[in-house]
Every structure is written in structure tokens, then in C-alpha cells.
Design a protein around this motif. Sequence first.
Motif, PDB file in Angstrom:
ATOM      1  N   LYS A 156       0.832  -1.215   0.000  1.00 31.19           N
ATOM      2  CA  LYS A 156       0.000   0.000   0.000  1.00 31.19           C
ATOM      3  C   LYS A 156       0.859   1.255   0.000  1.00 31.19           C
ATOM      4  CE  LYS A 156      -3.923  -2.026   2.498  1.00 31.19           C
ATOM      5  NZ  LYS A 156      -4.751  -1.977   3.737  1.00 31.19           N
ATOM      6  N   MET A 157       2.068   1.122   0.502  1.00 28.24           N
ATOM      7  CA  MET A 157       2.957   2.283   0.544  1.00 28.24           C
ATOM      8  C   MET A 157       3.284   2.779  -0.854  1.00 28.24           C
ATOM      9  SD  MET A 157       3.437   2.867   3.753  1.00 28.24           S
ATOM     10  CE  MET A 157       4.897   3.879   3.845  1.00 28.24           C
ATOM     11  N   GLU A 158       3.322   1.858  -1.815  1.00 27.16           N
ATOM     12  CA  GLU A 158       3.606   2.265  -3.189  1.00 27.16           C
ATOM     13  C   GLU A 158       2.511   3.184  -3.714  1.00 27.16           C
ATOM     14  OE1 GLU A 158       5.144   0.307  -7.374  1.00 27.16           O
ATOM     15  OE2 GLU A 158       4.111  -0.964  -5.906  1.00 27.16           O
ATOM     16  N   HIS A 159       1.272   2.864  -3.386  1.00 25.74           N
ATOM     17  CA  HIS A 159       0.162   3.728  -3.810  1.00 25.74           C
ATOM     18  C   HIS A 159       0.282   5.098  -3.167  1.00 25.74           C
ATOM     19  CE1 HIS A 159      -3.853   5.083  -4.863  1.00 25.74           C
ATOM     20  NE2 HIS A 159      -4.065   5.352  -3.569  1.00 25.74           N
ATOM     21  N   LEU A 160       0.701   5.133  -1.921  1.00 26.24           N
ATOM     22  CA  LEU A 160       0.883   6.403  -1.224  1.00 26.24           C
ATOM     23  C   LEU A 160       1.927   7.256  -1.924  1.00 26.24           C
ATOM     24  CD1 LEU A 160      -0.096   7.930   1.309  1.00 26.24           C
ATOM     25  CD2 LEU A 160       1.856   6.944   2.527  1.00 26.24           C
ATOM     26  N   LEU A 161       2.998   6.630  -2.361  1.00 27.91           N
ATOM     27  CA  LEU A 161       4.047   7.354  -3.078  1.00 27.91           C
ATOM     28  C   LEU A 161       3.533   7.867  -4.415  1.00 27.91           C
ATOM     29  CD1 LEU A 161       6.996   8.236  -3.629  1.00 27.91           C
ATOM     30  CD2 LEU A 161       7.422   5.905  -4.455  1.00 27.91           C
ATOM     31  N   GLU A 162       2.865   6.997  -5.164  1.00 37.51           N
ATOM     32  CA  GLU A 162       2.418   7.372  -6.498  1.00 37.51           C
ATOM     33  C   GLU A 162       1.326   8.443  -6.468  1.00 37.51           C
ATOM     34  OE1 GLU A 162       1.236   3.699  -8.208  1.00 37.51           O
ATOM     35  OE2 GLU A 162       3.285   3.069  -8.688  1.00 37.51           O
ATOM     36  N   SER A 167       1.278  14.395   0.989  1.00 41.57           N
ATOM     37  CA  SER A 167       2.736  14.614   0.949  1.00 41.57           C
ATOM     38  C   SER A 167       3.046  15.987   1.531  1.00 41.57           C
ATOM     39  CB  SER A 167       3.245  14.526  -0.490  1.00 41.57           C
ATOM     40  OG  SER A 167       2.615  15.500  -1.307  1.00 41.57           O
ATOM     41  N   ASP A 168       4.236  16.121   2.086  1.00 40.91           N
ATOM     42  CA  ASP A 168       4.606  17.385   2.733  1.00 40.91           C
ATOM     43  C   ASP A 168       6.007  17.848   2.360  1.00 40.91           C
ATOM     44  OD1 ASP A 168       6.010  15.432   3.998  1.00 40.91           O
ATOM     45  OD2 ASP A 168       5.569  16.092   6.042  1.00 40.91           O
ATOM     46  N   ALA A 169       6.595  17.218   1.351  1.00 41.39           N
ATOM     47  CA  ALA A 169       7.943  17.609   0.926  1.00 41.39           C
ATOM     48  C   ALA A 169       8.089  17.347  -0.576  1.00 41.39           C
ATOM     49  CB  ALA A 169       9.000  16.836   1.699  1.00 41.39           C
ATOM     50  N   THR A 170       9.064  18.001  -1.169  1.00 41.48           N
ATOM     51  CA  THR A 170       9.238  17.913  -2.618  1.00 41.48           C
ATOM     52  C   THR A 170      10.707  17.750  -2.974  1.00 41.48           C
ATOM     53  OG1 THR A 170       7.317  19.317  -3.020  1.00 41.48           O
ATOM     54  CG2 THR A 170       8.898  19.099  -4.809  1.00 41.48           C
ATOM     55  N   ASN A 179       6.731  14.340  -5.114  1.00 39.98           N
ATOM     56  CA  ASN A 179       6.095  14.672  -3.840  1.00 39.98           C
ATOM     57  C   ASN A 179       6.219  13.488  -2.889  1.00 39.98           C
ATOM     58  OD1 ASN A 179       5.078  17.273  -4.714  1.00 39.98           O
ATOM     59  ND2 ASN A 179       3.588  16.154  -5.948  1.00 39.98           N
ATOM     60  N   VAL A 180       6.757  13.744  -1.712  1.00 41.03           N
ATOM     61  CA  VAL A 180       7.033  12.649  -0.773  1.00 41.03           C
ATOM     62  C   VAL A 180       6.530  13.004   0.620  1.00 41.03           C
ATOM     63  CG1 VAL A 180       9.075  11.950  -2.076  1.00 41.03           C
ATOM     64  CG2 VAL A 180       9.323  13.549  -0.162  1.00 41.03           C
ATOM     65  N   HIS A 181       6.630  12.021   1.494  1.00 42.95           N
ATOM     66  CA  HIS A 181       6.242  12.178   2.891  1.00 42.95           C
ATOM     67  C   HIS A 181       7.518  12.152   3.723  1.00 42.95           C
ATOM     68  CE1 HIS A 181       3.013  10.332   0.547  1.00 42.95           C
ATOM     69  NE2 HIS A 181       2.176  10.983   1.336  1.00 42.95           N
ATOM     70  N   SER A 182       7.862  13.274   4.294  1.00 45.16           N
ATOM     71  CA  SER A 182       9.160  13.428   4.946  1.00 45.16           C
ATOM     72  C   SER A 182       9.362  12.429   6.075  1.00 45.16           C
ATOM     73  CB  SER A 182       9.323  14.861   5.472  1.00 45.16           C
ATOM     74  OG  SER A 182       8.271  15.190   6.366  1.00 45.16           O
ATOM     75  N   LEU A 183       8.295  12.069   6.789  1.00 41.83           N
ATOM     76  CA  LEU A 183       8.445  11.128   7.891  1.00 41.83           C
ATOM     77  C   LEU A 183       8.896   9.762   7.386  1.00 41.83           C
ATOM     78  CD1 LEU A 183       8.150  10.434  10.876  1.00 41.83           C
ATOM     79  CD2 LEU A 183       5.733   9.882  10.442  1.00 41.83           C
ATOM     80  N   ILE A 184       8.297   9.309   6.266  1.00 37.70           N
ATOM     81  CA  ILE A 184       8.665   8.010   5.690  1.00 37.70           C
ATOM     82  C   ILE A 184      10.098   8.041   5.177  1.00 37.70           C
ATOM     83  CG2 ILE A 184       8.166   6.360   3.845  1.00 37.70           C
ATOM     84  CD1 ILE A 184       5.228   7.194   4.051  1.00 37.70           C
ATOM     85  N   HIS A 211      12.988   4.884  -8.746  1.00 37.56           N
ATOM     86  CA  HIS A 211      13.209   3.548  -8.185  1.00 37.56           C
ATOM     87  C   HIS A 211      13.720   3.635  -6.747  1.00 37.56           C
ATOM     88  CE1 HIS A 211      12.256   1.270 -11.702  1.00 37.56           C
ATOM     89  NE2 HIS A 211      13.219   1.773 -12.432  1.00 37.56           N
ATOM     90  N   ILE A 212      14.540   4.639  -6.472  1.00 37.60           N
ATOM     91  CA  ILE A 212      15.054   4.816  -5.112  1.00 37.60           C
ATOM     92  C   ILE A 212      13.903   5.098  -4.151  1.00 37.60           C
ATOM     93  CG2 ILE A 212      16.432   6.322  -3.623  1.00 37.60           C
ATOM     94  CD1 ILE A 212      18.110   4.413  -5.256  1.00 37.60           C
ATOM     95  N   LEU A 213      13.022   6.011  -4.528  1.00 37.16           N
ATOM     96  CA  LEU A 213      11.890   6.337  -3.663  1.00 37.16           C
ATOM     97  C   LEU A 213      10.968   5.130  -3.498  1.00 37.16           C
ATOM     98  CD1 LEU A 213      10.914   9.958  -4.779  1.00 37.16           C
ATOM     99  CD2 LEU A 213      12.096   9.254  -2.695  1.00 37.16           C
TER     100      LEU A 213
END
Length: 361
Positions: A156-162, A167-170, A179-184, A211-213
Motif C-alpha cells: 500500500k505504501m507504493e500507492h501512497l508514493l504514487e 505529501s509534505d515535501a518535494t 512529492n514525498v512524505h518526509s516522515l517516511i 526507483h530509489i523512492l
Amino acid sequence: MLTKPALLRFKFDGFADLPTEVDREVESEVQTDCNGNKWYLMLYPGGQSDSSEQGWISLYLYPKEIKEPLDIAYSMAVKDSKGNVVKNDDGDCILQPVGDEDIDNIGNRQFMKRAEILDSSNNTLRDGALSIEVTIQVKPSLQDDLYECEHSLFSKMEHLLESGERSDATFKVGGEIFNVHSLIVHSNAPSILANQLNQNIQGILPEVFRHILRFVYTEFCPCTSEVLKYGKELIDAANRYELVELKVDVENVLLSERIMKRENVSDWILFADAQCCPLLKEYAISYFLLDPKRILKSEHSKRLRESGEVLSEIMMLMADEEGGMTVTELRKELGKRDLDVDGSKETLAARLEIAKRQRTE
């Protein structure tokens, strides 16, 4: 166990006097490779009746006494007296155990013209014998034969990324915005956040950063085709962002796909040495040692010839008959103890030795 690349040398004495009737076969002696597999060649000096043209010899490589299918990459080469390749045939094949119908599907009905072999100007016969070198790489089972880091994150984390939801960071890479989630990201790869939020990250392709993310969010290694396409870039990025698990996964995939060739093995040795990839380096050197003189003389090995430190290491390995534990064995033992599996082979061995010594104290 992860198998080593193997080099076998077969010889057919008195080639000119071998029977030349069509479909008349001549079997070589059985050779055993360094992994314990037995092989032999079947030669048809007069060719086969179902060949489209006459004048060819047919040549096939057969396994002997195998108990399970072998997925192999192979090459069969004829060389002249100076070691230059006159004829080479290579390919991939899944060999079935003896008795199955598909066992004879490796080789070539039109391997080489008989006249070319008998032509003295080609220098293919040595004391009247036809010599054939066979290189074999067996594809291992990733599940059984290689050390793999455990994957613990949910898909499910992949869906969150996509989706970028909440998201709170870029990150900016090559004109693309992620767009990413800084905590993760901070939890799984804190070095990515260091002074790079809302800045244009240099020295990495957008495809590789994606791929890294994905790995940071899911611990999923890229698919095989992507690893073959971006393998070196992924390893470089994994080192850059201290993602040891990703580097190990990429190493495993590259070796399983049998990427080593005579024309690229020198570059892989140097790359693996520079990027601290002990599994890649170990396998590349094993492949190099199958035919070191010829590989060193080739134009593809100029940089390796200029690297005295790496060459000295290779020479020491040639003199070391025992060899010790393999990188995969070391990583498995370290993994059982929840210890770091990154570092050179020497570092891994020293780390394991310290762990064993501390346990006995």
C-alpha cells in the motif's frame, strides 16, 4: 549454492580422419565443471541430414547426470593457435534432466564449415585435434541460493508514493517533481533529506530516483529489466543514500542474469571494486580467471591493465587455493546475526570473525 562460471576444454583427436557420413556422431569425453556438473559434446563431423546446407559440422553440448533443470548461458568457441576466436556460438537454454525430450536443444546444426577447420591457414587444428572451449554460467534460484534482505513494508505504501496523498515535501530531479512524505523518507533513508528538500538534485536520473523512492517506501527492488538497464546507476544511488538492502538486491539480480562477458568483465571488476560490491566483484573475477590472458590482451581491458592494485588482488586470488567463504555465505551468516552485510569481502569476513570470537568469550 551460487555457482561459479565454468570453463571446459574438449578435444577431438584426428579430426580429419573422423567419419564424415551425414548424421554420424562422435562423442567427447565427459568433463566435470567446478560446480560438479558433468558435460560432454556431441560432434557430427559430416553434419546432419536436416541441415539446410552441406559442408557444415554440427555440435551440441549435453549435461550428464543432472537431477533438476539447469538454466544456463553458454558459449562454445574454436580458437586458432594464437588463442584468437575463429568461431563462437552462444546462447541461453533450460536443460532438462536426462531422459526428457528437451535435452538436445543446445547447440548448432551449422556450427562451422568443415573446410574452414581443415584449412591450414586458419590454424584451428593442433596436432590434428579440434579443440573446443565451452563457457557455462548457471542461473541460480534467488530464493534458495542468494542472500536476500527481508522485505517488511506493505505494498500500500507504493500507492501512497504514487498518489502523493498528504505529501509534505518535494524533490526536484532533472526537471521532474517528486512529492514525498518526509516522515517516511526520514525513517528509511534520512540521507536523502539532507539539504536536498525543494532543491534540484544533481547526478541522478529521474528514472533512477523514482526507483530509489519506491524502494524507500516499499523495499521492492526494481524489476529485472530495469536493473539490467540502470544497474550501475542504481548501485551508485544506493551507496549515495546508504541503501544497503537495495544494493544487495541489485547485485543478486545482475548475477542471476549472467551479465558477464569477455568484453565487459574488466569494466565490471573495476566498477564493483569502486562501488564496494563484493558479490559482483567475486563473480566477475571468477569469470575473468577462466581466460585471464586473452581478456587482459583485449582492448576492453585497458583500464584494468592500468589498475595495479586490482591486478595485484587478482594475482593473490589466483595463488589462494582455499578461497575461504564466498560473499553469499558471509552475508547469510552475518544476516543471521543481524549484522551489517555491506563492505568488501575482507570486511565481511573480519566482521564475522569478530562476531564468532565475541560469542565464544
